[in-house]
Design a protein around this motif. Sequence first.
Motif, mmCIF file in Angstrom:
data_model
loop_
_atom_site.group_PDB
_atom_site.id
_atom_site.type_symbol
_atom_site.label_atom_id
_atom_site.label_comp_id
_atom_site.label_asym_id
_atom_site.label_seq_id
_atom_site.Cartn_x
_atom_site.Cartn_y
_atom_site.Cartn_z
ATOM 1 N N PRO A 27 0.920 -1.309 -0.018
ATOM 2 C CA PRO A 27 -0.097 0.007 0.223
ATOM 3 C C PRO A 27 0.941 1.400 0.121
ATOM 4 O O PRO A 27 0.539 2.111 -0.817
ATOM 5 C CB PRO A 27 -0.751 0.031 1.196
ATOM 6 C CG PRO A 27 -0.748 -1.379 1.641
ATOM 7 C CD PRO A 27 0.618 -2.129 1.174
ATOM 8 N N ALA A 28 1.929 1.385 0.678
ATOM 9 C CA ALA A 28 2.547 2.502 0.828
ATOM 10 C C ALA A 28 3.468 2.847 -0.554
ATOM 11 O O ALA A 28 3.581 3.909 -1.228
ATOM 12 C CB ALA A 28 3.860 2.215 1.657
ATOM 13 N N LYS A 30 2.068 1.956 -3.539
ATOM 14 C CA LYS A 30 0.952 2.372 -4.375
ATOM 15 C C LYS A 30 0.544 3.835 -4.097
ATOM 16 O O LYS A 30 0.393 4.678 -4.973
ATOM 17 C CB LYS A 30 -0.491 1.627 -4.010
ATOM 18 C CG LYS A 30 -0.548 0.198 -4.623
ATOM 19 C CD LYS A 30 -1.977 -0.412 -4.518
ATOM 20 C CE LYS A 30 -1.948 -2.011 -4.957
ATOM 21 N NZ LYS A 30 -3.208 -2.667 -4.823
ATOM 22 N N LYS A 31 0.503 4.309 -2.818
ATOM 23 C CA LYS A 31 0.581 5.617 -2.470
ATOM 24 C C LYS A 31 1.589 6.427 -2.952
ATOM 25 O O LYS A 31 1.315 7.565 -3.321
ATOM 26 C CB LYS A 31 0.443 5.832 -0.924
ATOM 27 C CG LYS A 31 0.017 7.310 -0.456
ATOM 28 C CD LYS A 31 -0.139 7.179 1.214
ATOM 29 C CE LYS A 31 -0.684 8.507 1.678
ATOM 30 N NZ LYS A 31 -0.744 8.457 2.908
#
Length: 78
Positions: A27-28, A30-31
């Motif tokens: 997720p990091a 992707k962010k």
Amino acid sequence: MNFSNKWVCFGVGVVAGVAAVSLIKNPAFKKACAAVVGKGLQLKDEAAAFAESVKEDAQDIVAEAKYNNSKKSENAKA
């Protein structure tokens, strides 16, 4: 390239693919990618606005030059 080198290249490709998939699921990551793409889109919009401004200025200069040329030719005829 001999036979063993092909297997080494294949193995490196598989490892790189697995690493890429695990990184993409983070997720990091992707962010961070979304932030980078967002900044890129903002830069593209700003560049397009700047180019449009330059184009308008150039069109104004051309129109003024045409007007001045037509005015000079009218004065030459008179």
